[in-house]
Design an enzyme around this catalytic site. Structure first.
Site, PDB file in Angstrom:
ATOM      1  N   ALA A 243      -2.265  -4.872  -1.820  1.00  0.00           N
ATOM      2  CA  ALA A 243      -2.488  -3.487  -1.080  1.00  0.00           C
ATOM      3  C   ALA A 243      -1.167  -2.446  -1.521  1.00  0.00           C
ATOM      4  O   ALA A 243      -0.214  -3.244  -2.009  1.00  0.00           O
ATOM      5  CB  ALA A 243      -2.709  -3.451   0.233  1.00  0.00           C
TER       6      ALA A 243
ATOM      7  N   GLU B  65       0.995   0.770  -0.019  1.00  0.00           N
ATOM      8  CA  GLU B  65       1.390   1.341   1.270  1.00  0.00           C
ATOM      9  C   GLU B  65       1.586   3.019   1.018  1.00  0.00           C
ATOM     10  O   GLU B  65       1.961   3.474   2.133  1.00  0.00           O
ATOM     11  CB  GLU B  65       2.580   0.937   1.831  1.00  0.00           C
ATOM     12  CG  GLU B  65       4.044   1.438   1.073  1.00  0.00           C
ATOM     13  CD  GLU B  65       4.554   0.053   0.261  1.00  0.00           C
ATOM     14  OE1 GLU B  65       3.681  -0.558  -0.086  1.00  0.00           O
ATOM     15  OE2 GLU B  65       5.683   0.210  -0.161  1.00  0.00           O
ATOM     16  N   ASN B  66       1.053   3.423   0.052  1.00  0.00           N
ATOM     17  CA  ASN B  66       0.936   5.003   0.071  1.00  0.00           C
ATOM     18  C   ASN B  66       1.052   5.864   1.355  1.00  0.00           C
ATOM     19  O   ASN B  66       0.160   5.532   2.116  1.00  0.00           O
ATOM     20  CB  ASN B  66      -0.080   5.523  -1.053  1.00  0.00           C
ATOM     21  CG  ASN B  66      -0.436   4.705  -2.360  1.00  0.00           C
ATOM     22  OD1 ASN B  66       0.546   4.375  -3.099  1.00  0.00           O
ATOM     23  ND2 ASN B  66      -1.414   3.954  -2.086  1.00  0.00           N
TER      24      ASN B  66
ATOM     25  N   HIS C  42       0.932  -5.316   7.222  1.00  0.00           N
ATOM     26  CA  HIS C  42       2.157  -5.184   6.510  1.00  0.00           C
ATOM     27  C   HIS C  42       1.839  -3.703   5.690  1.00  0.00           C
ATOM     28  O   HIS C  42       3.227  -3.061   5.905  1.00  0.00           O
ATOM     29  CB  HIS C  42       1.790  -6.161   5.410  1.00  0.00           C
ATOM     30  CG  HIS C  42       2.993  -6.075   4.255  1.00  0.00           C
ATOM     31  ND1 HIS C  42       4.038  -7.075   3.847  1.00  0.00           N
ATOM     32  CD2 HIS C  42       3.109  -5.219   3.161  1.00  0.00           C
ATOM     33  CE1 HIS C  42       4.677  -6.788   2.926  1.00  0.00           C
ATOM     34  NE2 HIS C  42       4.328  -5.692   2.470  1.00  0.00           N
ATOM     35  N   GLU C  43       0.896  -3.304   5.263  1.00  0.00           N
ATOM     36  CA  GLU C  43       1.038  -1.863   4.813  1.00  0.00           C
ATOM     37  C   GLU C  43       1.320  -0.690   5.938  1.00  0.00           C
ATOM     38  O   GLU C  43       2.105   0.207   5.769  1.00  0.00           O
ATOM     39  CB  GLU C  43      -0.064  -1.522   3.962  1.00  0.00           C
ATOM     40  CG  GLU C  43      -0.619  -2.596   3.043  1.00  0.00           C
ATOM     41  CD  GLU C  43       0.359  -2.983   1.955  1.00  0.00           C
ATOM     42  OE1 GLU C  43       1.357  -2.147   1.661  1.00  0.00           O
ATOM     43  OE2 GLU C  43       0.581  -3.955   1.647  1.00  0.00           O
TER      44      GLU C  43
HETATM   45  N1  BES Z   1       4.263  -2.594  -1.990  1.00  0.00           N
HETATM   46  C1  BES Z   1       3.634  -3.520  -2.151  1.00  0.00           C
HETATM   47  C2  BES Z   1       2.595  -3.548  -3.311  1.00  0.00           C
HETATM   48  C3  BES Z   1       3.310  -3.920  -4.589  1.00  0.00           C
HETATM   49  C4  BES Z   1       3.312  -5.264  -5.074  1.00  0.00           C
HETATM   50  C5  BES Z   1       3.638  -2.913  -5.538  1.00  0.00           C
HETATM   51  C6  BES Z   1       4.176  -5.398  -6.306  1.00  0.00           C
HETATM   52  C7  BES Z   1       4.102  -2.773  -6.784  1.00  0.00           C
HETATM   53  C8  BES Z   1       4.383  -4.193  -7.153  1.00  0.00           C
HETATM   54  C9  BES Z   1       2.585  -4.061  -0.808  1.00  0.00           C
HETATM   55  O1  BES Z   1       3.289  -3.297   0.380  1.00  0.00           O
HETATM   56  C10 BES Z   1       2.589  -5.318  -0.679  1.00  0.00           C
HETATM   57  O2  BES Z   1       3.713  -5.932  -0.379  1.00  0.00           O
HETATM   58  N2  BES Z   1       1.478  -6.111  -0.673  1.00  0.00           N
HETATM   59  C11 BES Z   1       1.261  -7.481  -0.498  1.00  0.00           C
HETATM   60  C12 BES Z   1       0.752  -7.811   0.670  1.00  0.00           C
HETATM   61  C13 BES Z   1       0.951  -8.876   1.577  1.00  0.00           C
HETATM   62  C14 BES Z   1       2.703  -9.276   1.298  1.00  0.00           C
HETATM   63  C15 BES Z   1       0.524  -8.909   2.946  1.00  0.00           C
HETATM   64  C16 BES Z   1       0.494  -7.774  -1.699  1.00  0.00           C
HETATM   65  O3  BES Z   1       0.047  -7.251  -2.417  1.00  0.00           O
HETATM   66  O4  BES Z   1       0.366  -9.088  -1.899  1.00  0.00           O
HETATM   67 ZN    ZN Z   2       4.760  -4.494   0.880  1.00  0.00          ZN
END
Ligand code: BES
Ligand code: ZN
Length: 863
Positions: free
Chosen positions: A271, A273-274, A306-307
């Site tokens: 996901a 977090e935009n 998380h988001e």
């Molecule tokens: N900010 C990240 C998404 C992201 C991941 C952007 C890699 C660019 C590169 C998002 O907040 C995130 O951490 N998502 C996790 C969720 C989990 C830790 C609950 C994911 O994508 O697995």
């Molecule tokens: Zn994150």
């Protein structure tokens, strides 16, 4: 500062962007306009440099004056616009030091899940193939969607306009200012955003439906492609209560007028977090709680929380530069567990944290190729690679450590002060430590600086001499080959020694220290009470035996920690694997916590993974040993898996059943086969809790072509997402050579989405035939894979790890090195180095302990 970062020149600073986008779903392109107001810092410079990548420029003007030249550099992803001499100076003079840069451009609506991209899906009513257009900017792909100053501390306000057609919905970070349909086009102007970073910009053009929850101050909606929106109720409600929880906790309002969360059919991570428009992979937001496994429900909860945590941590207050990424990701991770614990105290998630994030962090950080939490990163290739277990799991583990050290109220107060001071701005960790020091009166900064700036963590060796302990710290490496140059850091270790009289706070800041234990009751002490610290403890063999008999004096976290530590120590040569086997054998009748059982299963599976290329009789012996641990227990608990049991009992039964199946327990295997037969032929439901285990068992214990066909058709026509992913993983677990080839053929022919490519690969990695076939296939298809998934994307990094790290021999390392020496590994070189260290640790372990393990099994009559 010679930080060596590839950053933009500072002659101008962005203040406000007006952006316009119109996607073309036929040509897969989009037309765009960036109109950015700039503050001029150096009027003598007539060149303006921005980030841009794969963008075609139509016109570029600075306050109406056309650019003389446009010079785009593919490698550094920047574009330089040169204006006639004096343009900037005269503009600055007549506009109070400001100017407007207007760029008309065209971009590619790509299929690589980065920038402004297209996601493919099947219309659930008509069966037609359709596309929606959506964005993924983090870390450095906003520059693919629009030319911009793509650095996290160049915050600006954004005013976005989307142009589409009347049947489509336009969404962006902010709410709608005005919308009209004109000449067959839908034109939506969104309100101006608060000051924010470019990586948080988001917009979507799609056929969408939504459900809404209004229990929070602002509406929370979950959007999906039509026909699935009802599955958004769970997350909409969770979202509303989570936003309220964070507002109350930090006493800082969520500043946007709405929260939209969108299920996107093709998505590179879990996901994103935009701000105000959070995007998700479908499985991580849409949920039918009734028919989903506990793992799936918990995952959706974790991802949503998380988001939403990022809306404060990351969006309101942003790291100054990517090297402090952990402030975003470590915090969001910690906060998601904190809030989850608040909503579901019965899940006891902080116990689960020890088997989950804490182990994940230590497993990466015990490799020589790990990196400090705060790590210099200079460009996109390096930035993308630190979205790893160090930033997420080590980051959150250290926050958990200081949370316990400072206490809840103090910790939350300090964090809240930090958020208030830096809202709409950027910060480094130092500022957070200052606030935490101020509220606690403790020297948080000097403790945390070591932990965040130095790589690795210590093993604390405890030597006993009468009533005196000598505790000594050294850097821990899972390869067990520590050299003086690896071992220079002294970590501030909170030893927290648990005794019969409570916990004794001792900090080990030196190499070595003595502790008096003459008053310790019942010969009981254990370091690292509740595994609050980030270290492992190595005891003498006698002490391991004693601890094994003191089950009743230990908390769940302590027991998980002991199981995990003794396995980690055996795998790296600090102790023999026999200590590990003895400990779990001792506890098999005493242990009732599903969390400890999960750790036993995980740790044992790590051993089996290292032994995967050993001969079958040893592997069967290991299975029999594992089976001996669980079979009585599961028989005593019974074989009903319904959702009327309480959470802990459901989890315990699932864990034991899955372990029984994977260790080939005859009763578990035959019941799995029977359930699957009845499901496939008579559509009699398999209990949702154990469906993933049943599918895996079919692949490993009844892996016929007919069953493959059945699981494949479940994958193509699933009852829900949970079932779809379980079936997909199981396809990789069949070890018949022809079926392995069949699974591999689905990876690139469109059967498996790019976002899901690792799921069947993980199945393949679970058996030796699969490990070999997968690597051979990966080598043959490498160029295509990189092109398709993009170097630096989260999916490709994972592919590298999964395709290589299953091996267990020195020769395999040579093969891996040889292959990657012939290709450009920028964007995933860390994954390769880490895989090599992982393999090294495994072959050393097997070389060291295979005889002892064999003897142990034969003494136990398991061979
Ligand atoms: N900010 C990240 C998404 C992201 C991941 C952007 C890699 C660019 C590169 C998002 O907040 C995130 O951490 N998502 C996790 C969720 C989990 C830790 C609950 C994911 O994508 O697995
Ligand atoms: Zn994150």
């Amino acid at each position: 500062m010679s930080l060596n970062r590839e950053v933009l020149p500072t002659n101008v600073t962005p203040l406000h962007y007006e952006l316009q986008f119109e996607p073309d779903f036929k040509r897969f392109t989009f037309d765009g306009v960036t109109r950015v107001s700039l503050r001029i810092n150096d009027a003598a410079v007539d060149t303006i440099t921005l980030n841009a990548f794969e963008i075609e420029f139509e016109s570029v003007k600075f306050n109406g004056v056309a650019a003389l030249s446009i010079d785009a550099n593919e490698k550094s992803q920047v574009v330089e616009f040169k204006f006639p001499k004096g343009t900037v100076l005269s503009c600055a003079a007549s506009n109070g030091g400001k100017g407007v840069l207007e760029i008309v451009f065209r971009g590619i609506l790509n299929d690589q899940m980065a920038g402004f991209y297209r996601a493919k899906y099947t219309d659930s009513v008509t069966g037609e193939t359709k596309y929606l257009a959506t964005t993924q900017m983090e870390a450095t792909d906003a520059r693919k969607a629009f030319p911009c100053f793509d650095e996290p501390n160049l915050k600006a306000t954004f005013e976005i306009t989307l142009i589409s057609t009347p049947e489509l919905t336009n969404l962006s970070n902010m709410d709608v200012h005005d919308e009209r349909v004109e000449n067959g086009k839908r034109i939506t102007n969104f309100n101006v955003s608060p000051k924010m970073s470019t990586y948080l910009v988001a917009f979507i053009v799609a056929e969408l439906k939504y459900v809404e929850n209004t229990e929070f101050r602002v509406p929370v909606r979950v959007y999906s492609t039509p026909g699935q929106e009802h599955l958004g109720q769970f997350s909409a409600k969770l979202g509303a209560s989570t936003l309220k929880f964070f507002e109350d906790t930090f006493q800082i309002q969520y500043p946007l007028p709405k929260m939209d969360m969108v299920a996107v059919p093709e998505f590179s991570s879990g996901a994103m977090e935009n701000w105000g428009l959070v995007t998700y992979r479908v499985a991580d937001i849409l949920l039918d709680a009734e028919s989903s496994s506990l793992g799936r429900i918990q995952r959706v909860t974790e991802v949503v929380q998380h988001e939403l945590a990022h809306q404060w941590f990351g969006n309101l207050v942003t790291m100054d530069w990517w090297e402090s990424l952990w402030l975003n990701e470590g915090f969001a991770t910690w906060m998601s567990w904190y809030s989850c614990n608040n909503f579901h105290p019965d899940w006891k998630v902080w116990e689960q944290y020890v088997t989950d994030n804490l182990q994940r962090a230590m497993s990466l950080d015990s490799l020589r190729s790990s990196h400090p939490i705060v790590v210099p990163v200079k460009n996109a290739d390096e930035i993308n690679q630190i979205f790893d277990a160090i930033s997420y799991s080590k980051g959150s583990s250290l926050l958990r450590m200081i949370f316990k050290w400072l206490g809840e109220d103090v910790f939350i107060k300090g964090v809240s002060n930090y958020l208030s001071e830096f809202k709409y701005a950027n910060a480094k960790a130092e500022a957070l430590w200052d606030h935490l020091s101020a509220v606690s009166g403790k020297d948080v900064k000097s403790v945390m600086n070591v932990w965040t700036e130095q790589v690795g963590f210590p093993v604390v060796t405890v030597e006993e001499n009468n009533n005196t302990l000598t505790v000594t710290q050294n850097r821990f490496l899972s390869t067990g080959d520590i050299k003086p140059e690896d071992d220079k850091v002294l970590y501030p270790v909170f030893l927290s020694m648990k005794t019969g009289d409570g916990v004794k706070d001792v900090t080990l800041a030196e190499r070595s220290q003595k502790i008096d234990i003459s008053n310790v009751k019942d010969n009981f002490f254990k370091m690292n009470a509740d595994q609050a610290g980030f270290f492992i403890t190595s005891y003498s063999n006698e002490r391991w035996d004693t601890l094994g008999k003191q089950h009743h004096l230990l908390s769940v976290e302590d027991r998980v920690g002991l199981v995990a530590d003794v396995k980690t120590l055996s795998s790296s040569g600090y102790t023999s694997s026999i200590s590990f086997l003895n400990l779990v054998e001792n506890w098999k009748d005493l242990e009732d916590s599903f969390v400890v059982w999960q750790q036993i299963a995980n740790s044992f599976s790590a051993l089996q993974t290292a032994w995967i290329f050993e001969n079958d009789s040893i592997k069967n012996g290991l299975n029999k040993f594992l089976n001996g641990l669980v079979s009585d227990k599961i028989n005593a608990l019974g074989w009903d898996f319904d959702k009327s049991d309480d959470y802990a009992l459901q989890q315990l039964k699932v864990t034991l059943f899955s372990t029984a199946c994977s260790s080939k327990d005859p009763k578990a295997v035959s019941s799995a086969i029977r359930m699957f037969e009845e499901y496939a032929s008579k559509n009699i439901a398999i209990p949702v809790l154990i469906k993933p285990a049943v599918f895996s068992t079919i692949a490993t214990s009844a892996g016929t072509v007919e069953n493959y066909d059945r699981l494949f058709s479940i994958y193509q026509n699933p009852a829900n997402m949970d079932e779809k992913l379980a079936a997909l993983k199981s396809l990789g677990q069949f070890n018949d050579p022809q079926l392995i080839q069949r699974t591999l053929s689905y990876l690139l022919d469109g059967t498996v989405l790019n976002q899901d490519i690792c799921t069947p690969m993980v199945g393949l990695r679970s058996h030796k035939e699969g490990i070999e076939a997968l690597w051979k296939w990966a080598k043959e298809n490498w160029t295509g894979l990189v092109k398709r998934l993009l170097a630096g994307s989260p999916v490709l990094g994972h592919v590298v790890t999964v395709c290589t790290s299953g091996f267990t021999s020195e020769e395999s390392i040579a093969g891996i090195k040889d292959f990657f020496s012939q290709v450009d590994t920028n964007g995933y070189n860390n994954n390769i180095a880490q895989a090599i260290d992982t393999i090294t640790a495994k072959y050393r372990w097997v070389t060291r302990d295979s005889i002892a393990v064999k003897e142990y099994l034969s003494e136990h009559r398991l061979l």
